[in-house]
Scaffold this motif. Structure first.
Motif, PDB file in Angstrom:
ATOM      1  N   GLU A  56       0.791  -1.151  -0.035  1.00 34.45           N
ATOM      2  CA  GLU A  56      -0.020   0.105   0.089  1.00 34.45           C
ATOM      3  C   GLU A  56       0.880   1.313   0.024  1.00 34.45           C
ATOM      4  O   GLU A  56       0.673   2.163  -0.686  1.00 34.45           O
ATOM      5  N   ILE A  57       1.948   1.236   0.862  1.00 34.04           N
ATOM      6  CA  ILE A  57       2.803   2.327   0.953  1.00 34.04           C
ATOM      7  C   ILE A  57       3.429   2.697  -0.331  1.00 34.04           C
ATOM      8  O   ILE A  57       3.628   3.700  -0.972  1.00 34.04           O
ATOM      9  N   ALA A  58       4.079   1.477  -0.970  1.00 35.79           N
ATOM     10  CA  ALA A  58       4.698   1.618  -2.317  1.00 35.79           C
ATOM     11  C   ALA A  58       3.723   2.064  -3.394  1.00 35.79           C
ATOM     12  O   ALA A  58       3.999   2.914  -4.247  1.00 35.79           O
ATOM     13  N   ASP A  59       2.346   1.679  -3.318  1.00 36.81           N
ATOM     14  CA  ASP A  59       1.441   2.134  -4.309  1.00 36.81           C
ATOM     15  C   ASP A  59       1.203   3.816  -4.276  1.00 36.81           C
ATOM     16  O   ASP A  59       1.244   4.413  -5.150  1.00 36.81           O
ATOM     17  N   ILE A  60       0.925   4.043  -2.873  1.00 36.68           N
ATOM     18  CA  ILE A  60       0.562   5.542  -2.699  1.00 36.68           C
ATOM     19  C   ILE A  60       1.620   6.396  -2.644  1.00 36.68           C
ATOM     20  O   ILE A  60       1.513   7.443  -3.608  1.00 36.68           O
ATOM     21  N   LEU A  61       2.705   5.957  -2.657  1.00 33.12           N
ATOM     22  CA  LEU A  61       3.981   6.878  -3.021  1.00 33.12           C
ATOM     23  C   LEU A  61       4.791   6.661  -4.351  1.00 33.12           C
ATOM     24  O   LEU A  61       5.640   7.462  -4.567  1.00 33.12           O
ATOM     25  N   GLU A  62       4.271   5.559  -4.867  1.00 34.42           N
ATOM     26  CA  GLU A  62       4.637   5.480  -6.416  1.00 34.42           C
ATOM     27  C   GLU A  62       6.420   5.110  -6.376  1.00 34.42           C
ATOM     28  O   GLU A  62       6.852   5.470  -7.103  1.00 34.42           O
ATOM     29  N   LEU A  63       6.371   4.056  -5.356  1.00 33.72           N
ATOM     30  CA  LEU A  63       7.852   3.648  -4.938  1.00 33.72           C
ATOM     31  C   LEU A  63       7.956   2.205  -5.462  1.00 33.72           C
ATOM     32  O   LEU A  63       6.999   1.564  -5.448  1.00 33.72           O
TER      33      LEU A  63
END
Length: 94
Positions: A56-63
């Protein structure tokens, strides 16, 4: 004085000036990279504290998921370190 005469003192000054300029530019670039990494690490920390998982973090921050995982692992291993200190650790690994 002939144009073919070598002036060691002048040549050494030119070399020092060039090296100083190069070092200063490298320092500025490192500072910018560290500042950007600190901001991203801060966001990752905040999202994690809200209970979001790695994906979720990777998706939200596009990382990249691997990058988020690496940051979260460093944060868990070094809970007393600031975001800037963790950024320095990350940059040192690159």
């Amino acid at each position: 004085m002939s144009i073919f005469e070598y002036n060691e003192e002048e040549e050494m000054r030119k070399i020092r000036d060039s090296e100083y300029k190069s070092g200063k530019e490298d320092g500025i670039a490192q500072g910018i990279a560290c500042g950007e990494a600190e901001a991203i690490i801060s966001l990752i920390r905040k999202k994690s504290q809200k209970g979001l998982d790695i994906n979720e973090i990777a998706d939200i921050l596009e990382l990249d998921v691997c990058y988020v995982k690496k940051v979260l692992n460093l944060l868990a291993e070094n809970p007393d370190k600031t975001d800037m200190q963790v950024a320095e650790l990350i940059i040192g690994q690159v």
